[in-house]
Design a protein around this motif. Structure first.
Motif, PDB file in Angstrom:
ATOM      1  N   PHE A 111       1.184  -1.319  -0.169  1.00  0.00           N
ATOM      2  CA  PHE A 111       0.219  -0.043  -0.004  1.00  0.00           C
ATOM      3  C   PHE A 111       0.806   1.025   0.267  1.00  0.00           C
ATOM      4  CE2 PHE A 111      -3.431   2.504   1.477  1.00  0.00           C
ATOM      5  CZ  PHE A 111      -4.545   2.591   0.722  1.00  0.00           C
ATOM      6  N   LYS A 112       0.536   1.974  -0.243  1.00  0.00           N
ATOM      7  CA  LYS A 112       1.117   3.206  -0.906  1.00  0.00           C
ATOM      8  C   LYS A 112       1.461   4.448   0.252  1.00  0.00           C
ATOM      9  CE  LYS A 112       2.941   2.171  -4.411  1.00  0.00           C
ATOM     10  NZ  LYS A 112       5.048   1.129  -4.920  1.00  0.00           N
ATOM     11  N   LEU A 113       2.350   5.412   0.627  1.00  0.00           N
ATOM     12  CA  LEU A 113       2.308   6.431   1.098  1.00  0.00           C
ATOM     13  C   LEU A 113       1.975   7.548   1.112  1.00  0.00           C
ATOM     14  CD1 LEU A 113       5.120   5.725   3.554  1.00  0.00           C
ATOM     15  CD2 LEU A 113       3.345   5.020   4.319  1.00  0.00           C
ATOM     16  N   LYS A 114       1.103   8.156   1.535  1.00  0.00           N
ATOM     17  CA  LYS A 114       0.432   9.703   0.639  1.00  0.00           C
ATOM     18  C   LYS A 114       2.074  10.643  -0.094  1.00  0.00           C
ATOM     19  CE  LYS A 114      -0.828  13.977   2.827  1.00  0.00           C
ATOM     20  NZ  LYS A 114       1.020  15.277   2.855  1.00  0.00           N
ATOM     21  N   LYS A 115       2.938  10.263   1.405  1.00  0.00           N
ATOM     22  CA  LYS A 115       3.932  11.503  -0.360  1.00  0.00           C
ATOM     23  C   LYS A 115       4.357  10.250  -1.347  1.00  0.00           C
ATOM     24  CE  LYS A 115       7.849   9.255   2.580  1.00  0.00           C
ATOM     25  NZ  LYS A 115       8.928   9.418   3.548  1.00  0.00           N
ATOM     26  N   ASP A 116       4.104   9.539  -1.129  1.00  0.00           N
ATOM     27  CA  ASP A 116       4.522   8.837  -2.760  1.00  0.00           C
ATOM     28  C   ASP A 116       3.786   9.610  -3.791  1.00  0.00           C
ATOM     29  OD1 ASP A 116       7.531   8.116  -1.505  1.00  0.00           O
ATOM     30  OD2 ASP A 116       6.291   5.610  -0.242  1.00  0.00           O
ATOM     31  N   ILE A 117       2.194   9.059  -3.266  1.00  0.00           N
ATOM     32  CA  ILE A 117       1.332   8.948  -4.100  1.00  0.00           C
ATOM     33  C   ILE A 117       1.357  10.625  -4.422  1.00  0.00           C
ATOM     34  CG2 ILE A 117      -0.884   9.255  -4.727  1.00  0.00           C
ATOM     35  CD1 ILE A 117      -1.131   7.309  -2.591  1.00  0.00           C
ATOM     36  N   LEU A 118       1.685  11.012  -3.988  1.00  0.00           N
ATOM     37  CA  LEU A 118       1.661  13.101  -4.526  1.00  0.00           C
ATOM     38  C   LEU A 118       2.920  12.826  -4.987  1.00  0.00           C
ATOM     39  CD1 LEU A 118       0.799  14.154  -1.205  1.00  0.00           C
ATOM     40  CD2 LEU A 118      -0.302  14.895  -2.451  1.00  0.00           C
ATOM     41  N   MET A 119       4.239  12.265  -4.877  1.00  0.00           N
ATOM     42  CA  MET A 119       4.886  12.929  -6.021  1.00  0.00           C
ATOM     43  C   MET A 119       4.981  11.745  -7.111  1.00  0.00           C
ATOM     44  SD  MET A 119       9.286  10.950  -5.280  1.00  0.00           S
ATOM     45  CE  MET A 119       8.913  12.510  -3.426  1.00  0.00           C
ATOM     46  N   TYR A 120       3.837  10.750  -6.965  1.00  0.00           N
ATOM     47  CA  TYR A 120       3.373  10.441  -8.570  1.00  0.00           C
ATOM     48  C   TYR A 120       2.589  10.893  -9.162  1.00  0.00           C
ATOM     49  CZ  TYR A 120       0.490   7.266 -11.085  1.00  0.00           C
ATOM     50  OH  TYR A 120      -0.826   6.651 -12.336  1.00  0.00           O
ATOM     51  N   LEU A 121       1.846  11.138  -8.582  1.00  0.00           N
ATOM     52  CA  LEU A 121       0.831  12.405  -9.747  1.00  0.00           C
ATOM     53  C   LEU A 121       1.912  14.113 -10.405  1.00  0.00           C
ATOM     54  CD1 LEU A 121      -1.640  12.640  -6.826  1.00  0.00           C
ATOM     55  CD2 LEU A 121      -2.123  11.701  -9.281  1.00  0.00           C
ATOM     56  N   GLU A 122       2.362  14.556  -8.860  1.00  0.00           N
ATOM     57  CA  GLU A 122       3.453  15.273  -9.243  1.00  0.00           C
ATOM     58  C   GLU A 122       4.550  15.117 -10.499  1.00  0.00           C
ATOM     59  OE1 GLU A 122       5.943  19.392  -8.187  1.00  0.00           O
ATOM     60  OE2 GLU A 122       5.089  17.482  -6.510  1.00  0.00           O
ATOM     61  N   GLN A 123       4.275  14.026 -11.005  1.00  0.00           N
ATOM     62  CA  GLN A 123       5.006  13.360 -11.725  1.00  0.00           C
ATOM     63  C   GLN A 123       4.318  13.054 -13.432  1.00  0.00           C
ATOM     64  OE1 GLN A 123       7.836  10.215  -9.778  1.00  0.00           O
ATOM     65  NE2 GLN A 123       9.222  11.571  -9.338  1.00  0.00           N
ATOM     66  N   ASN A 124       3.698  12.780 -12.994  1.00  0.00           N
ATOM     67  CA  ASN A 124       3.319  11.620 -14.388  1.00  0.00           C
ATOM     68  C   ASN A 124       1.610  12.259 -14.056  1.00  0.00           C
ATOM     69  OD1 ASN A 124       3.778   9.055 -14.685  1.00  0.00           O
ATOM     70  ND2 ASN A 124       3.930   9.366 -12.243  1.00  0.00           N
ATOM     71  N   PHE A 125       1.083  13.740 -13.674  1.00  0.00           N
ATOM     72  CA  PHE A 125       0.180  14.479 -14.558  1.00  0.00           C
ATOM     73  C   PHE A 125       0.608  16.229 -14.742  1.00  0.00           C
ATOM     74  CE2 PHE A 125      -1.905  11.067 -12.271  1.00  0.00           C
ATOM     75  CZ  PHE A 125      -3.276  10.911 -13.035  1.00  0.00           C
TER      76      PHE A 125
END
Length: 230
Positions: A111-125
């Motif tokens: 399961f992904k941590l909040k900070k990792d998901i926000l980083m993913y969103l910034e990198q991919n959107f």
């Protein structure tokens, strides 16, 4: 002893619910309206048949929070509010990662941590970070990131947020504290709104009018609005 304490708890919860439950439940709904509109939109247009149960979980967490708060169980309501952030962010990632979601369900790991998901969103959107930066400047909530406040309560990270109960009936908090908790529902709702808007802004015309009107009212200058939509 146990019979006395559980009887007192039941009576305290009943008394609180009769006096304040309906109003508090309605207040949670009002304060969560942005997130409710987003759930209707996402369920109508963006379910992927992967991890959609997480979206359902967000809706259930809203109902759970309203329910326990209507009984005076403030601390439990804070847990539900934090869960709304965790579940929505998890959906934004896992809806496009079927293999990883299957792994989570098979192993209870990954399961992904909040900070990792926000980083993913910034990198991919595209423009996610740019849009979030503007929305932070025009926030109407008090907390920039209500997740930090909620996490402090969940993890009991300091004296002011440690559990302090000597009898079961003390689980039922005061109306004033529960009303303060209900305001945190708005903090979470706007926080998640800003993340979702930064992702789905290109779908502006199809977004619910309530969401569009709310963000339009937050812009302070025409230039700020122009920059956000550029």
């Amino acid at each position: 002893m146990h019979k006395i304490q559980t009887t007192e708890l039941r009576q305290a919860a009943s008394d609180f619910s009769v006096s304040y439950g309906e109003n508090l439940s309605a207040l949670v709904e009002v304060n969560t309206d942005l997130l409710i509109h987003w759930l209707k939109y996402l369920n109508s247009f963006h379910r992927t048949n992967v991890a959609d149960s997480l979206l359902d979980g967000v809706a259930c967490s809203i109902r759970e929070g309203a329910g326990v708060l209507s009984l005076g169980l403030m601390r439990q309501a804070l847990f539900s509010l934090r869960g709304q952030v965790d579940l929505m962010l998890a959906w934004l990632y896992f809806k496009d990662h079927e293999v990883e979601w299957s792994h989570v369900n098979d192993t209870a790991d990954g399961f992904k941590l909040k900070k990792d998901i926000l980083m993913y969103l910034e990198q991919n959107f595209n423009k996610f970070g740019h849009r979030m930066a503007i929305l932070r400047l025009i926030k109407t909530r008090k907390e920039l990131d209500p997740y930090r406040l909620l996490s402090a309560h969940v993890h009991a990270q300091s004296d002011p947020v440690l559990p302090n109960v000597s009898e079961l009936k003390e689980l039922i908090q005061s109306e004033n504290l529960c009303r303060e908790c209900a305001t945190v529902a708005f903090e979470v709702s706007e926080f998640l709104n800003d993340i979702l808007l930064s992702i789905y802004l290109n779908n502006w015309a199809s977004l619910p009018v309530e969401i569009r009107n709310r963000v339009e009212s937050r812009f302070k200058t025409p230039e700020q609005k122009k920059t956000f939509f550029s």
